[in-house]
Motif scaffolding. Structure first.
Motif, short mmCIF file in Angstrom:
data_model
loop_
_atom_site.label_atom_id
_atom_site.label_comp_id
_atom_site.label_asym_id
_atom_site.label_seq_id
_atom_site.Cartn_x
_atom_site.Cartn_y
_atom_site.Cartn_z
N THR A 124 0.83 -1.20 0.00
CA THR A 124 0.00 0.00 0.00
C THR A 124 0.86 1.25 0.00
O THR A 124 0.59 2.22 -0.72
CB THR A 124 -0.94 0.01 1.22
OG1 THR A 124 -1.76 -1.16 1.21
CG2 THR A 124 -1.83 1.25 1.21
N SER A 128 1.03 3.94 -2.95
CA SER A 128 0.66 5.32 -2.58
C SER A 128 1.71 6.30 -3.08
O SER A 128 1.38 7.40 -3.55
CB SER A 128 0.52 5.45 -1.06
OG SER A 128 -0.56 4.69 -0.58
N GLY A 191 -6.61 -0.93 -3.01
CA GLY A 191 -6.90 0.04 -1.96
C GLY A 191 -6.52 1.45 -2.36
O GLY A 191 -7.28 2.40 -2.14
N VAL A 192 -5.33 1.61 -2.94
CA VAL A 192 -4.86 2.93 -3.37
C VAL A 192 -5.69 3.45 -4.54
O VAL A 192 -6.04 4.63 -4.61
CB VAL A 192 -3.36 2.88 -3.73
CG1 VAL A 192 -2.90 4.21 -4.32
CG2 VAL A 192 -2.54 2.56 -2.48
N GLU A 195 -8.93 4.59 -3.18
CA GLU A 195 -8.73 5.87 -2.48
C GLU A 195 -8.65 7.02 -3.46
O GLU A 195 -9.20 8.10 -3.23
CB GLU A 195 -7.45 5.79 -1.64
CG GLU A 195 -7.14 7.07 -0.86
CD GLU A 195 -5.82 7.01 -0.12
OE1 GLU A 195 -5.35 8.08 0.32
OE2 GLU A 195 -5.26 5.91 0.01
N LYS A 196 -7.97 6.78 -4.59
CA LYS A 196 -7.84 7.82 -5.61
C LYS A 196 -9.21 8.17 -6.19
O LYS A 196 -9.52 9.36 -6.39
CB LYS A 196 -6.92 7.32 -6.72
CG LYS A 196 -6.56 8.38 -7.75
CD LYS A 196 -5.57 7.84 -8.77
CE LYS A 196 -5.18 8.92 -9.78
NZ LYS A 196 -4.24 8.41 -10.81
N LEU A 198 -12.15 7.81 -4.68
CA LEU A 198 -12.92 8.50 -3.64
C LEU A 198 -12.52 9.97 -3.52
O LEU A 198 -13.36 10.84 -3.26
CB LEU A 198 -12.73 7.80 -2.28
CG LEU A 198 -13.45 6.45 -2.09
CD1 LEU A 198 -13.07 5.83 -0.76
CD2 LEU A 198 -14.96 6.61 -2.19
N LYS A 199 -11.24 10.26 -3.70
CA LYS A 199 -10.77 11.64 -3.60
C LYS A 199 -11.18 12.48 -4.80
O LYS A 199 -11.32 13.69 -4.70
CB LYS A 199 -9.24 11.67 -3.44
CG LYS A 199 -8.77 11.20 -2.07
CD LYS A 199 -7.25 11.28 -1.96
CE LYS A 199 -6.80 10.90 -0.57
NZ LYS A 199 -5.32 10.95 -0.43
N VAL A 205 -19.39 6.58 0.41
CA VAL A 205 -18.69 5.29 0.48
C VAL A 205 -19.66 4.14 0.22
O VAL A 205 -19.30 3.14 -0.40
CB VAL A 205 -18.02 5.12 1.86
CG1 VAL A 205 -17.38 3.74 1.99
CG2 VAL A 205 -16.98 6.21 2.07
#
Length: 326
Positions: A124, A128, A191-192, A195-196, A198-199, A205
């Motif tokens: 991760t 990241s 996961g990363v 996250e990207k 979501l940002k 979520v």
């Protein structure tokens, strides 16, 4: 109130991570009459349960209005096909990862799996840095070196492990290790990537998890057809399912949602505590209850290094304040 929520978060995180690993391991090694349940079908059922849970949460957030729920699902999913398609990539990887966890726990004891799976911190972190241009501090790079050293110690062969591997007919340790390592890389990347996404967007979520579950169930069904199609046609989709199987499926389906719900109350130190307690509990229960693991001094050294690395990675040193001039 906040302190109580923190301790509740700690309890839920420890319970979820420990119980899923132990029940999955037990369900894959328990000797029963008749066919064993198919892990590929369990992954699909878990995805469908996750979709149902997320739809209920969106329904609750929309003030329990079916009309509002229908509008949200239509606007956020059907009217944004390109945004929805973005989730196909991490969803496919998560589906692979979930299948690999069953393979890993069919071939490794719960304690060794728990410690080795912490390598996802390393993957991760690396993803990241490369995908999110995240900068790691000295403590974090140091923790990654300690983490790799600890996992190497845990995987170090010993006489007791060789005896156990001969006695146990669950499978090959090498297969289990490869499954965990692949799961670590897939977990880090997915996961990363998630996250990207979501940002970059403002969707909730829960909506994102519905999209993940939708693609996950499709990829999962493809896996069932390719790898277990003959067995399903012969003995049925739910062959070998019992109460323990359903517990595993529910824990896998709700685990990520529980963590997502409580993570805002849990800081990095608390997550470190949860991981450490989970490793300790898995080791104790594997030794006393499952009786498929004999800890060695090398394993304990490796486990301590991994626990130390987990805390160190989440350590955020506060900069010293500038002294004010009189």
């Amino acid at each position: 109130m906040s302190a109580n929520l923190k301790y509740l978060s700690l309890g839920i995180l420890v319970f979820q991570t420990t119980s899923l690993v132990l029940t999955m391991r037990y369900s894959r090694t328990l000797k029963e009459e008749g066919p064993r349940y198919l892990s590929s079908t369990a992954v699909v059922v878990a995805e469908l349960l996750k979709i149902m849970a997320c739809v209920l949460l969106v329904y609750k957030d929309s003030k329990c209005s079916l009309r509002a729920l229908n509008r949200i699902l239509h606007d956020e999913i059907l009217n944004k096909p390109m945004e929805t398609l973005k989730l196909a990539i991490p969803s496919g990887i998560y589906t692979l990862q979930n299948n690999l966890l069953y393979v890993a726990l069919s071939n490794l004891d719960a304690a060794t799996y728990q410690v080795t799976y912490q390598l996802k911190i390393l993957t991760t972190a690396l993803f990241s840095v490369s995908m999110l241009s995240k900068k790691l501090g000295v403590y974090q790079w140091l923790s990654l070196v300690i983490l790799m050293t600890g996992v190497a110690f845990v995987q170090w062969p010993s006489d007791s492990q060789e005896l156990n591997s001969k006695e146990l007919s669950a499978g090959s340790q090498f297969v289990g290790l490869m499954a965990v390592l692949t799961a670590c890389f897939s977990s880090g990347f997915a996961g990363v990537y998630f996250e990207k996404i979501l940002k970059e967007t403002k969707q909730s979520v829960w909506i994102r998890n519905i999209q993940l579950g939708f693609f996950g169930s499709i990829f999962g069904l493809m896996g069932v057809y390719v790898y277990d199609g003959e067995l399903v046609s012969k003995n049925g989709f739910f062959q070998g399912y019992n109460r323990l199987t359903w517990i595993v499926v529910v824990l896998q389906a709700l685990g990520g949602l529980v963590i997502a719900a409580v993570i805002k109350y849990a800081d990095n130190i608390l997550k470190g505590f949860a991981t450490s307690l989970s490793i300790i509990l898995s080791t104790l229960i594997s030794y006393f209850w499952l009786q498929d693991f004999v800890p060695t001094s090398v394993f304990f050294l490796g486990a301590i290094l991994v626990i130390t690395a987990t805390f160190l990675y989440g350590y955020d040193p506060k900069p010293a304040g500038n002294p004010t001039k009189a």
